[in-house]
Design a protein around this motif. Structure first.
Motif, short mmCIF file in Angstrom:
data_model
loop_
_atom_site.label_atom_id
_atom_site.label_comp_id
_atom_site.label_asym_id
_atom_site.label_seq_id
_atom_site.Cartn_x
_atom_site.Cartn_y
_atom_site.Cartn_z
N ILE A 1 -9.05 -12.00 -11.14
CA ILE A 1 -10.21 -12.19 -10.27
C ILE A 1 -11.02 -10.89 -10.19
N ASN A 2 -10.31 -9.76 -10.19
CA ASN A 2 -10.97 -8.45 -10.07
C ASN A 2 -11.39 -7.85 -11.41
N HIS A 3 -11.19 -8.59 -12.50
CA HIS A 3 -11.52 -8.08 -13.85
C HIS A 3 -10.78 -6.78 -14.16
N GLU A 4 -9.50 -6.72 -13.82
CA GLU A 4 -8.69 -5.51 -14.08
C GLU A 4 -7.41 -5.91 -14.82
N THR A 5 -7.58 -6.52 -15.98
CA THR A 5 -6.43 -7.17 -16.61
C THR A 5 -5.66 -6.30 -17.60
N GLU A 6 -6.11 -5.06 -17.78
CA GLU A 6 -5.44 -4.19 -18.75
C GLU A 6 -4.08 -3.75 -18.21
N GLY A 7 -3.05 -3.79 -19.05
CA GLY A 7 -1.77 -3.20 -18.65
C GLY A 7 -0.67 -4.20 -18.37
N PHE A 8 0.48 -3.69 -17.99
CA PHE A 8 1.66 -4.53 -17.77
C PHE A 8 2.67 -3.81 -16.89
N VAL A 9 3.65 -4.56 -16.46
CA VAL A 9 4.79 -3.99 -15.73
C VAL A 9 6.04 -4.24 -16.56
N LYS A 10 6.90 -3.22 -16.63
CA LYS A 10 8.15 -3.38 -17.40
C LYS A 10 9.31 -2.94 -16.53
N VAL A 11 10.29 -3.82 -16.41
CA VAL A 11 11.48 -3.50 -15.62
C VAL A 11 12.66 -3.38 -16.59
N LEU A 12 13.40 -2.30 -16.49
CA LEU A 12 14.58 -2.09 -17.34
C LEU A 12 15.82 -2.20 -16.45
N ALA A 13 16.80 -3.00 -16.89
CA ALA A 13 17.98 -3.21 -16.04
C ALA A 13 19.25 -3.17 -16.86
#
Ligand code: FAD
Ligand code: NAI
Length: 465
Positions: free
Chosen positions: A388-400
Protein backbone atom coordinates in the motif's frame (compact mmCIF):
# COMPACT_ATOMS: atom_id res chain seq x y z
CA UNK A 1 40.13 17.89 46.58
CA UNK A 2 36.64 16.78 45.44
CA UNK A 3 35.95 13.11 46.23
CA UNK A 4 33.58 10.88 44.27
CA UNK A 5 32.32 7.29 44.23
CA UNK A 6 32.68 7.33 40.44
CA UNK A 7 34.50 9.68 38.07
CA UNK A 8 33.73 9.05 34.41
CA UNK A 9 36.03 10.31 31.66
CA UNK A 10 33.92 11.15 28.59
CA UNK A 11 30.35 12.41 28.29
CA UNK A 12 29.12 10.33 25.32
CA UNK A 13 26.44 7.60 25.44
CA UNK A 14 28.77 5.43 27.55
CA UNK A 15 29.69 8.21 29.95
CA UNK A 16 26.35 9.96 30.34
CA UNK A 17 24.36 6.76 30.80
CA UNK A 18 26.88 5.56 33.39
CA UNK A 19 26.59 8.87 35.24
CA UNK A 20 22.79 8.89 35.24
CA UNK A 21 22.62 5.28 36.48
CA UNK A 22 25.20 6.11 39.17
CA UNK A 23 23.08 9.05 40.29
CA UNK A 24 19.96 6.89 40.38
CA UNK A 25 21.76 4.35 42.58
CA UNK A 26 22.85 7.05 45.03
CA UNK A 27 26.52 7.10 44.01
CA UNK A 28 28.30 10.47 43.99
CA UNK A 29 29.30 10.81 40.34
CA UNK A 30 31.11 13.26 38.06
CA UNK A 31 31.70 13.27 34.32
CA UNK A 32 34.82 14.91 32.92
CA UNK A 33 34.13 16.05 29.34
CA UNK A 34 36.58 18.02 27.22
CA UNK A 35 34.09 19.05 24.53
CA UNK A 36 31.88 22.14 24.83
CA UNK A 37 28.70 20.03 25.14
CA UNK A 38 27.69 16.67 26.57
CA UNK A 39 26.58 13.75 24.38
CA UNK A 40 29.89 12.73 22.80
CA UNK A 41 30.23 11.63 19.20
CA UNK A 42 26.69 10.27 19.04
CA UNK A 43 24.77 13.42 19.90
CA UNK A 44 27.17 16.01 18.49
CA UNK A 45 28.68 14.56 15.31
CA UNK A 46 27.32 11.02 14.97
CA UNK A 47 23.98 9.26 15.35
CA UNK A 48 21.78 12.29 15.86
CA UNK A 49 22.96 14.82 13.24
CA UNK A 50 23.29 12.01 10.68
CA UNK A 51 19.74 10.85 11.37
CA UNK A 52 18.50 14.45 11.15
CA UNK A 53 19.99 14.76 7.65
CA UNK A 54 18.85 11.28 6.64
CA UNK A 55 15.28 12.18 7.62
CA UNK A 56 15.31 15.60 5.95
CA UNK A 57 16.92 14.31 2.75
CA UNK A 58 14.46 11.41 2.62
CA UNK A 59 11.60 13.92 2.85
CA UNK A 60 13.19 16.01 0.09
CA UNK A 61 13.58 12.96 -2.14
CA UNK A 62 9.97 11.94 -1.46
CA UNK A 63 8.69 15.42 -2.30
CA UNK A 64 10.85 15.64 -5.42
CA UNK A 65 10.39 12.13 -6.78
CA UNK A 66 7.59 10.18 -5.11
CA UNK A 67 4.77 12.55 -4.15
CA UNK A 68 3.41 12.61 -7.72
CA UNK A 69 2.60 8.87 -7.68
CA UNK A 70 0.50 9.49 -4.55
CA UNK A 71 -1.42 12.24 -6.30
CA UNK A 72 0.36 15.10 -4.58
CA UNK A 73 1.73 17.84 -6.76
CA UNK A 74 4.59 19.67 -5.09
CA UNK A 75 7.67 21.55 -6.15
CA UNK A 76 10.60 20.53 -3.96
CA UNK A 77 13.20 23.25 -3.52
CA UNK A 78 16.19 22.68 -1.31
CA UNK A 79 17.03 25.17 1.45
CA UNK A 80 20.31 23.68 2.69
CA UNK A 81 21.00 26.33 5.39
CA UNK A 82 17.55 25.62 6.92
CA UNK A 83 18.16 21.84 6.70
CA UNK A 84 21.45 22.34 8.58
CA UNK A 85 19.81 24.69 11.10
CA UNK A 86 17.03 22.25 12.03
CA UNK A 87 19.75 19.60 12.49
CA UNK A 88 21.77 21.92 14.75
CA UNK A 89 18.62 22.91 16.72
CA UNK A 90 17.71 19.27 17.37
CA UNK A 91 21.29 18.44 18.40
CA UNK A 92 21.34 21.47 20.73
CA UNK A 93 18.08 20.39 22.36
CA UNK A 94 19.40 16.86 22.86
CA UNK A 95 22.72 17.90 24.42
CA UNK A 96 20.86 20.33 26.73
CA UNK A 97 18.64 17.38 27.66
CA UNK A 98 21.67 15.52 29.00
CA UNK A 99 22.62 18.58 31.10
CA UNK A 100 19.10 18.53 32.55
CA UNK A 101 19.37 14.80 33.34
CA UNK A 102 22.71 15.41 35.07
CA UNK A 103 21.13 18.03 37.32
CA UNK A 104 18.13 15.80 38.00
CA UNK A 105 20.41 12.91 39.04
CA UNK A 106 22.91 15.11 40.92
CA UNK A 107 25.79 14.36 38.54
CA UNK A 108 28.60 16.94 38.35
CA UNK A 109 29.88 17.91 34.90
CA UNK A 110 33.54 18.82 35.22
CA UNK A 111 34.58 20.73 32.09
CA UNK A 112 38.03 19.87 30.80
CA UNK A 113 40.30 17.03 29.67
CA UNK A 114 40.63 14.21 32.18
CA UNK A 115 43.81 12.25 32.76
CA UNK A 116 44.47 9.33 35.07
CA UNK A 117 47.09 10.38 37.60
CA UNK A 118 47.74 7.17 39.49
CA UNK A 119 45.27 4.99 41.42
CA UNK A 120 42.08 6.82 42.43
CA UNK A 121 43.15 10.18 40.94
CA UNK A 122 41.96 12.09 37.88
CA UNK A 123 43.63 15.31 36.86
CA UNK A 124 41.53 17.78 34.86
CA UNK A 125 42.92 20.45 32.54
CA UNK A 126 40.29 23.11 31.84
CA UNK A 127 40.09 24.99 28.53
CA UNK A 128 41.91 27.96 30.13
CA UNK A 129 44.77 25.66 31.15
CA UNK A 130 43.95 25.55 34.88
CA UNK A 131 44.51 22.23 36.63
CA UNK A 132 42.39 20.48 39.25
CA UNK A 133 42.35 17.02 40.81
CA UNK A 134 39.53 14.63 41.64
CA UNK A 135 39.67 11.67 43.98
CA UNK A 136 37.60 8.66 42.94
CA UNK A 137 36.85 5.24 44.38
CA UNK A 138 36.11 4.14 40.82
CA UNK A 139 37.16 5.61 37.48
CA UNK A 140 35.24 4.71 34.31
CA UNK A 141 36.98 5.38 30.99
CA UNK A 142 34.42 6.24 28.29
CA UNK A 143 36.63 8.25 25.96
CA UNK A 144 35.10 6.84 22.76
CA UNK A 145 36.61 6.76 19.28
CA UNK A 146 37.71 8.91 16.35
CA UNK A 147 37.79 8.44 12.55
CA UNK A 148 40.59 6.17 11.31
CA UNK A 149 43.05 7.92 9.01
CA UNK A 150 44.16 6.58 5.62
CA UNK A 151 47.77 7.15 4.57
CA UNK A 152 47.92 9.41 1.52
CA UNK A 153 44.46 10.89 2.12
CA UNK A 154 44.79 13.92 4.41
CA UNK A 155 41.46 15.13 5.82
CA UNK A 156 41.29 18.95 5.60
CA UNK A 157 37.52 19.25 6.32
CA UNK A 158 37.32 21.49 3.25
CA UNK A 159 37.47 19.20 0.21
CA UNK A 160 38.48 15.94 1.92
CA UNK A 161 36.15 15.45 4.87
CA UNK A 162 35.50 12.81 7.50
CA UNK A 163 32.02 12.13 8.88
CA UNK A 164 32.07 15.36 10.90
CA UNK A 165 32.81 17.44 7.81
CA UNK A 166 30.26 15.51 5.73
CA UNK A 167 27.53 16.48 8.21
CA UNK A 168 28.09 20.18 7.49
CA UNK A 169 29.07 20.60 3.84
CA UNK A 170 28.37 24.19 2.75
CA UNK A 171 26.80 23.10 -0.57
CA UNK A 172 25.51 19.99 -2.32
CA UNK A 173 28.54 18.49 -4.09
CA UNK A 174 28.18 17.99 -7.82
CA UNK A 175 30.23 14.86 -7.27
CA UNK A 176 31.22 13.06 -4.08
CA UNK A 177 33.57 10.11 -3.76
CA UNK A 178 33.10 8.09 -0.60
CA UNK A 179 36.06 5.96 0.50
CA UNK A 180 34.65 2.95 2.39
CA UNK A 181 31.30 1.20 1.80
CA UNK A 182 30.57 0.87 5.52
CA UNK A 183 27.75 2.33 7.57
CA UNK A 184 29.00 5.93 7.56
CA UNK A 185 29.83 5.94 3.86
CA UNK A 186 26.43 4.59 2.84
CA UNK A 187 24.34 6.68 5.25
CA UNK A 188 26.06 9.98 4.49
CA UNK A 189 26.52 9.04 0.83
CA UNK A 190 22.72 8.54 0.72
CA UNK A 191 22.11 11.98 2.24
CA UNK A 192 24.11 13.78 -0.44
CA UNK A 193 22.88 11.51 -3.26
CA UNK A 194 19.27 12.35 -2.36
CA UNK A 195 20.10 16.05 -2.33
CA UNK A 196 21.52 15.78 -5.84
CA UNK A 197 25.20 14.76 -5.70
CA UNK A 198 26.67 12.12 -7.99
CA UNK A 199 28.05 9.62 -5.48
CA UNK A 200 30.69 6.98 -6.14
CA UNK A 201 31.73 4.63 -3.36
CA UNK A 202 35.20 3.10 -3.48
CA UNK A 203 35.54 -0.02 -1.32
CA UNK A 204 38.57 -2.18 -0.57
CA UNK A 205 36.62 -5.46 -0.32
CA UNK A 206 34.65 -7.12 -3.11
CA UNK A 207 31.38 -6.46 -1.27
CA UNK A 208 29.77 -3.65 0.70
CA UNK A 209 29.10 -3.50 4.46
CA UNK A 210 31.30 -6.29 5.85
CA UNK A 211 29.59 -8.01 8.78
CA UNK A 212 26.15 -7.76 7.19
CA UNK A 213 24.57 -11.03 5.96
CA UNK A 214 25.86 -11.41 2.38
CA UNK A 215 22.42 -11.98 0.81
CA UNK A 216 21.13 -8.82 2.49
CA UNK A 217 24.24 -6.88 1.42
CA UNK A 218 23.65 -7.89 -2.22
CA UNK A 219 20.04 -6.68 -2.14
CA UNK A 220 21.22 -3.52 -0.35
CA UNK A 221 23.83 -2.74 -3.00
CA UNK A 222 21.26 -3.32 -5.75
CA UNK A 223 18.83 -0.90 -4.06
CA UNK A 224 21.46 1.81 -3.62
CA UNK A 225 22.63 1.36 -7.22
CA UNK A 226 19.02 1.88 -8.38
CA UNK A 227 19.04 5.16 -6.46
CA UNK A 228 22.02 6.27 -8.53
CA UNK A 229 24.93 5.42 -6.25
CA UNK A 230 27.91 3.93 -8.12
CA UNK A 231 30.23 1.33 -6.57
CA UNK A 232 33.86 0.60 -7.28
CA UNK A 233 34.65 -2.53 -5.29
CA UNK A 234 37.96 -4.34 -4.70
CA UNK A 235 39.74 -1.01 -5.11
CA UNK A 236 42.10 0.92 -2.88
CA UNK A 237 42.81 4.62 -2.75
CA UNK A 238 46.53 5.23 -2.54
CA UNK A 239 46.73 9.00 -2.77
CA UNK A 240 44.69 12.19 -2.81
CA UNK A 241 45.44 15.67 -4.03
CA UNK A 242 43.06 18.44 -3.01
CA UNK A 243 42.84 21.82 -4.72
CA UNK A 244 40.54 24.69 -3.80
CA UNK A 245 37.79 23.34 -6.00
CA UNK A 246 38.19 19.58 -6.22
CA UNK A 247 40.07 16.42 -5.29
CA UNK A 248 41.94 13.98 -7.43
CA UNK A 249 42.33 10.41 -6.12
CA UNK A 250 44.69 7.65 -7.18
CA UNK A 251 42.83 4.35 -7.12
CA UNK A 252 44.30 0.89 -7.67
CA UNK A 253 42.69 -2.53 -8.02
CA UNK A 254 43.34 -4.53 -4.83
CA UNK A 255 44.31 -7.55 -6.98
CA UNK A 256 47.01 -5.47 -8.71
CA UNK A 257 46.96 -3.68 -12.04
CA UNK A 258 47.05 -0.17 -13.39
CA UNK A 259 46.21 2.76 -11.15
CA UNK A 260 43.59 5.23 -12.31
CA UNK A 261 42.69 8.78 -11.36
CA UNK A 262 39.23 9.70 -10.12
CA UNK A 263 38.10 13.26 -9.48
CA UNK A 264 35.26 14.77 -7.49
CA UNK A 265 34.53 18.10 -5.87
CA UNK A 266 34.39 16.46 -2.40
CA UNK A 267 35.74 13.23 -0.86
CA UNK A 268 34.38 11.57 2.28
CA UNK A 269 36.87 9.33 4.07
CA UNK A 270 34.95 6.66 6.02
CA UNK A 271 37.20 3.63 6.50
CA UNK A 272 36.30 2.89 10.11
CA UNK A 273 36.88 4.37 13.57
CA UNK A 274 39.61 3.73 16.12
CA UNK A 275 39.57 3.92 19.92
CA UNK A 276 40.53 7.28 21.43
CA UNK A 277 42.96 7.11 24.35
CA UNK A 278 45.22 10.08 23.64
CA UNK A 279 46.37 11.93 26.78
CA UNK A 280 44.45 9.62 29.12
CA UNK A 281 47.47 8.75 31.29
CA UNK A 282 46.78 5.01 31.05
CA UNK A 283 50.41 4.23 31.92
CA UNK A 284 49.97 5.92 35.32
CA UNK A 285 47.82 2.94 36.38
CA UNK A 286 49.60 0.33 34.24
CA UNK A 287 46.96 -0.14 31.52
CA UNK A 288 48.38 -1.18 28.12
CA UNK A 289 45.92 -0.87 25.21
CA UNK A 290 45.90 -3.79 22.76
CA UNK A 291 47.57 -3.75 19.34
CA UNK A 292 44.72 -1.72 17.81
CA UNK A 293 44.49 0.69 20.74
CA UNK A 294 41.44 -0.79 22.50
CA UNK A 295 41.34 -1.06 26.28
CA UNK A 296 40.82 -4.71 27.20
CA UNK A 297 38.25 -5.48 29.88
CA UNK A 298 36.70 -8.36 31.74
CA UNK A 299 33.14 -7.44 32.67
CA UNK A 300 34.14 -3.76 32.18
CA UNK A 301 37.08 -4.08 34.63
CA UNK A 302 40.44 -3.09 33.21
CA UNK A 303 43.73 -4.59 34.39
CA UNK A 304 44.03 -1.71 36.94
CA UNK A 305 42.06 -2.08 40.18
CA UNK A 306 39.21 0.45 40.43
CA UNK A 307 39.49 1.43 36.75
CA UNK A 308 36.71 0.39 34.37
CA UNK A 309 36.16 0.97 30.63
CA UNK A 310 33.06 0.98 28.41
CA UNK A 311 31.86 1.93 24.93
CA UNK A 312 33.84 2.51 21.74
CA UNK A 313 37.20 2.55 23.55
CA UNK A 314 36.68 -1.15 24.35
CA UNK A 315 36.30 -4.15 22.02
CA UNK A 316 32.97 -4.95 20.37
CA UNK A 317 30.64 -3.08 18.04
CA UNK A 318 31.14 0.70 18.02
CA UNK A 319 27.51 1.56 18.64
CA UNK A 320 25.78 3.97 21.00
CA UNK A 321 23.40 1.33 22.37
CA UNK A 322 26.35 -1.01 23.06
CA UNK A 323 28.01 1.80 25.05
CA UNK A 324 24.75 2.43 26.91
CA UNK A 325 24.30 -1.27 27.69
CA UNK A 326 27.81 -1.49 29.10
CA UNK A 327 27.39 1.76 31.03
CA UNK A 328 24.42 0.47 32.99
CA UNK A 329 25.98 -2.96 33.58
CA UNK A 330 29.32 -1.44 34.68
CA UNK A 331 27.74 0.96 37.18
CA UNK A 332 25.42 -1.72 38.55
CA UNK A 333 28.48 -3.94 39.07
CA UNK A 334 30.28 -1.08 40.86
CA UNK A 335 27.19 -0.65 43.05
CA UNK A 336 27.35 -4.33 44.03
CA UNK A 337 24.48 -5.41 41.80
CA UNK A 338 24.48 -8.12 39.12
CA UNK A 339 25.43 -5.99 36.08
CA UNK A 340 24.62 -7.80 32.86
CA UNK A 341 25.09 -7.06 29.16
CA UNK A 342 25.00 -9.61 26.34
CA UNK A 343 27.14 -8.41 23.44
CA UNK A 344 25.78 -11.19 21.23
CA UNK A 345 22.42 -9.46 21.22
CA UNK A 346 23.49 -5.97 20.17
CA UNK A 347 21.42 -5.11 17.07
CA UNK A 348 22.85 -3.32 14.03
CA UNK A 349 20.90 -0.87 11.90
CA UNK A 350 21.70 1.09 8.76
CA UNK A 351 19.30 4.03 8.42
CA UNK A 352 19.18 4.23 4.63
CA UNK A 353 16.26 3.53 2.28
CA UNK A 354 15.66 0.65 2.46
CA UNK A 355 16.74 0.29 6.07
CA UNK A 356 18.81 -2.71 7.11
CA UNK A 357 18.65 -4.26 10.58
CA UNK A 358 19.93 -7.44 12.08
CA UNK A 359 20.74 -9.25 15.29
CA UNK A 360 22.50 -12.53 15.99
CA UNK A 361 24.49 -14.59 13.52
CA UNK A 362 24.61 -14.30 9.74
CA UNK A 363 24.42 -17.31 7.41
CA UNK A 364 28.15 -16.90 6.75
CA UNK A 365 28.98 -16.96 10.48
CA UNK A 366 26.85 -20.06 11.05
CA UNK A 367 28.49 -21.84 8.12
CA UNK A 368 31.97 -20.88 9.33
CA UNK A 369 31.11 -22.25 12.78
CA UNK A 370 29.92 -25.51 11.17
CA UNK A 371 26.48 -24.96 12.64
CA UNK A 372 23.34 -26.29 10.93
CA UNK A 373 20.40 -23.88 10.54
CA UNK A 374 16.98 -23.57 8.97
CA UNK A 375 15.85 -20.49 7.04
CA UNK A 376 12.47 -18.75 6.85
CA UNK A 377 12.13 -15.82 4.45
CA UNK A 378 9.42 -13.38 3.54
CA UNK A 379 9.52 -10.59 0.92
CA UNK A 380 8.08 -7.14 1.59
CA UNK A 381 6.52 -7.37 -1.90
CA UNK A 382 3.98 -9.72 -0.29
CA UNK A 383 3.37 -7.58 2.82
CA UNK A 384 0.15 -5.63 2.47
CA UNK A 385 1.23 -2.50 4.37
CA UNK A 386 4.47 -2.27 2.37
CA UNK A 387 2.50 -2.73 -0.87
CA UNK A 388 0.00 0.00 0.00
CA UNK A 389 2.89 2.34 0.84
CA UNK A 390 4.88 1.45 -2.32
CA UNK A 391 7.83 0.22 -0.20
CA UNK A 392 8.15 -3.34 -1.44
CA UNK A 393 11.93 -3.67 -1.71
CA UNK A 394 13.56 -6.15 0.66
CA UNK A 395 12.80 -9.16 2.84
CA UNK A 396 13.01 -10.63 6.31
CA UNK A 397 15.10 -13.73 7.01
CA UNK A 398 14.90 -15.76 10.19
CA UNK A 399 17.63 -18.32 10.95
CA UNK A 400 16.85 -21.03 13.49
CA UNK A 401 18.45 -24.12 15.00
CA UNK A 402 17.08 -27.25 13.22
CA UNK A 403 17.00 -29.28 16.45
CA UNK A 404 15.64 -26.80 19.01
CA UNK A 405 14.13 -24.16 16.67
CA UNK A 406 15.90 -21.46 18.73
CA UNK A 407 16.28 -18.25 16.73
CA UNK A 408 19.96 -17.76 15.85
CA UNK A 409 19.72 -14.59 13.81
CA UNK A 410 17.25 -12.26 12.13
CA UNK A 411 18.21 -10.19 9.07
CA UNK A 412 15.93 -7.62 7.53
CA UNK A 413 16.11 -5.14 4.71
CA UNK A 414 13.06 -3.02 4.02
CA UNK A 415 10.76 -0.33 5.39
CA UNK A 416 10.82 0.46 9.13
CA UNK A 417 12.99 -2.54 9.98
CA UNK A 418 14.91 -0.36 12.46
CA UNK A 419 11.74 -0.37 14.56
CA UNK A 420 11.18 -4.13 14.15
CA UNK A 421 14.58 -5.41 15.25
CA UNK A 422 13.95 -4.71 18.96
CA UNK A 423 11.27 -7.39 18.95
CA UNK A 424 13.84 -9.88 17.65
CA UNK A 425 16.35 -8.89 20.38
CA UNK A 426 13.65 -9.47 22.98
CA UNK A 427 12.75 -12.83 21.46
CA UNK A 428 16.37 -13.95 21.32
CA UNK A 429 17.10 -12.75 24.87
CA UNK A 430 14.30 -15.05 26.01
CA UNK A 431 15.70 -17.81 23.76
CA UNK A 432 12.55 -17.86 21.65
CA UNK A 433 11.96 -20.52 19.03
CA UNK A 434 10.99 -19.32 15.56
CA UNK A 435 7.61 -20.92 16.28
CA UNK A 436 7.16 -18.53 19.24
CA UNK A 437 7.37 -15.57 16.86
CA UNK A 438 5.22 -17.38 14.28
CA UNK A 439 2.43 -18.04 16.79
CA UNK A 440 2.34 -14.56 18.34
CA UNK A 441 -0.35 -12.29 16.92
CA UNK A 442 1.05 -9.28 15.06
CA UNK A 443 -1.17 -6.32 14.11
CA UNK A 444 -2.54 -6.06 10.57
CA UNK A 445 -1.64 -4.26 8.40
CA UNK A 446 1.93 -3.67 9.59
CA UNK A 447 5.37 -4.42 8.24
CA UNK A 448 5.94 -6.49 11.39
CA UNK A 449 3.73 -9.17 9.84
CA UNK A 450 6.64 -9.83 7.45
CA UNK A 451 8.69 -10.93 10.46
CA UNK A 452 5.95 -13.26 11.62
CA UNK A 453 5.54 -14.69 8.11
CA UNK A 454 9.31 -15.26 7.84
CA UNK A 455 9.23 -17.08 11.19
CA UNK A 456 6.35 -19.22 9.88
CA UNK A 457 8.56 -19.94 6.89
CA UNK A 458 11.12 -21.74 9.06
CA UNK A 459 8.59 -24.60 9.37
CA UNK A 460 7.29 -24.04 5.85
CA UNK A 461 3.86 -22.61 6.68
CA UNK A 462 4.19 -19.02 5.44
CA UNK A 463 0.61 -18.05 4.60
CA UNK A 464 0.83 -14.88 2.55
CA UNK A 465 3.46 -15.63 -0.11
P1 FAD B 1 31.81 8.91 22.38
O1 FAD B 1 30.42 9.18 22.01
O2 FAD B 1 32.86 9.05 21.34
O3 FAD B 1 32.14 9.89 23.60
C1 FAD B 1 33.40 10.01 24.13
C2 FAD B 1 33.51 11.37 24.77
O4 FAD B 1 34.70 11.40 25.55
C3 FAD B 1 33.63 12.53 23.79
O5 FAD B 1 32.67 13.51 24.08
C4 FAD B 1 35.05 13.07 24.01
O6 FAD B 1 35.11 14.48 23.84
C5 FAD B 1 35.29 12.68 25.45
N1 FAD B 1 36.70 12.52 25.83
C6 FAD B 1 37.64 11.74 25.24
N2 FAD B 1 38.79 11.80 25.94
C7 FAD B 1 38.57 12.64 26.98
C8 FAD B 1 39.37 13.10 28.03
N3 FAD B 1 40.64 12.72 28.18
N4 FAD B 1 38.81 13.95 28.92
C9 FAD B 1 37.53 14.37 28.80
N5 FAD B 1 36.73 13.96 27.81
C10 FAD B 1 37.24 13.09 26.91
N6 FAD B 1 25.88 4.49 16.72
C11 FAD B 1 24.63 3.99 16.80
O7 FAD B 1 24.36 3.16 17.67
N7 FAD B 1 23.65 4.40 15.95
C12 FAD B 1 23.88 5.31 14.98
O8 FAD B 1 22.97 5.66 14.23
C13 FAD B 1 25.19 5.84 14.86
N8 FAD B 1 25.46 6.75 13.92
C14 FAD B 1 26.73 7.28 13.84
C15 FAD B 1 26.99 8.20 12.83
C16 FAD B 1 28.25 8.73 12.72
C17 FAD B 1 28.52 9.76 11.64
C18 FAD B 1 29.27 8.37 13.64
C19 FAD B 1 30.64 8.98 13.55
C20 FAD B 1 29.02 7.44 14.64
C21 FAD B 1 27.74 6.88 14.74
N9 FAD B 1 27.44 5.93 15.71
C22 FAD B 1 26.17 5.40 15.77
C23 FAD B 1 28.44 5.46 16.67
C24 FAD B 1 28.26 6.16 18.01
O9 FAD B 1 28.38 7.55 17.84
C25 FAD B 1 29.30 5.67 19.01
O10 FAD B 1 29.27 4.26 19.06
C26 FAD B 1 29.05 6.21 20.39
O11 FAD B 1 29.07 7.61 20.37
C27 FAD B 1 30.08 5.68 21.38
O12 FAD B 1 29.85 6.22 22.64
P2 FAD B 1 31.04 6.41 23.68
O13 FAD B 1 30.42 7.03 24.89
O14 FAD B 1 31.81 5.17 23.83
O15 FAD B 1 32.03 7.46 23.01
P1 NAI C 1 32.88 0.56 8.85
O1 NAI C 1 33.81 -0.32 9.55
O2 NAI C 1 31.42 0.35 8.96
O3 NAI C 1 33.21 0.55 7.29
C1 NAI C 1 34.45 0.89 6.78
C2 NAI C 1 34.53 0.38 5.36
O4 NAI C 1 35.72 0.88 4.78
C3 NAI C 1 34.61 -1.14 5.27
O5 NAI C 1 33.72 -1.60 4.29
C4 NAI C 1 36.06 -1.40 4.89
O6 NAI C 1 36.25 -2.58 4.14
C5 NAI C 1 36.35 -0.16 4.07
N1 NAI C 1 37.77 0.18 3.97
C6 NAI C 1 38.72 0.07 4.92
N2 NAI C 1 39.91 0.51 4.44
C7 NAI C 1 39.67 0.92 3.16
C8 NAI C 1 40.48 1.48 2.14
N3 NAI C 1 41.78 1.71 2.33
N4 NAI C 1 39.92 1.78 0.96
C9 NAI C 1 38.60 1.55 0.74
N5 NAI C 1 37.78 1.00 1.68
C10 NAI C 1 38.31 0.71 2.86
O7 NAI C 1 33.31 2.03 9.30
P2 NAI C 1 32.59 3.43 9.14
O8 NAI C 1 31.58 3.39 8.04
O9 NAI C 1 33.68 4.43 9.07
O10 NAI C 1 31.82 3.57 10.51
C11 NAI C 1 32.54 3.49 11.75
C12 NAI C 1 31.65 2.98 12.83
O11 NAI C 1 30.67 3.94 13.18
C13 NAI C 1 30.87 1.75 12.40
O12 NAI C 1 31.62 0.61 12.69
C14 NAI C 1 29.66 1.81 13.24
O13 NAI C 1 29.89 1.07 14.40
C15 NAI C 1 29.50 3.28 13.61
N6 NAI C 1 28.33 3.83 12.92
C16 NAI C 1 27.11 3.28 13.14
C17 NAI C 1 26.00 3.74 12.48
C18 NAI C 1 24.70 3.07 12.71
O14 NAI C 1 24.59 2.33 13.67
N7 NAI C 1 23.71 3.28 11.88
C19 NAI C 1 26.07 4.85 11.54
C20 NAI C 1 27.40 5.33 11.36
C21 NAI C 1 28.47 4.85 12.05
Amino acid sequence: MATYDVVIIGGGPGGYNAAIRAGQLGLKAAVVEKGPTLGGTCLNVGCMPSKALLHASEMFDAAANHFAELGIEAVAKLNLPQMMKQKADSVGALTKGIEFLFKKNKVDWIKGAGKLAGPGRVEVTAANGSLSSLEAKNIVIASGSEPSPLPGVAVDQQRIVDSTGALSLPEVPKSLIVIGAGVIGLELGSVWRRLGAEVTVVEFLDRITPGMDAEVAKTFQRALTKQGMAFKLASKVTGALASETDVSLTVEPVAGGAAETMAADYVLLAVGRRPFTEGLGLDSVGIMPDRRGFIETDHWKTSAPGVWAIGDVTLGPMLAHKAEEEAVACIETIAGKAGHADLRLIPSVVYTVPEVAWVGQTEEELKAAGRAYKVGKFPFSANSRAKINHETEGFVKVLADPATDEVLGVHMIGPSVSEMIGECCLAMAFKAASEDIARICHPHPTRSEALRQAAMGVEGWTMQA
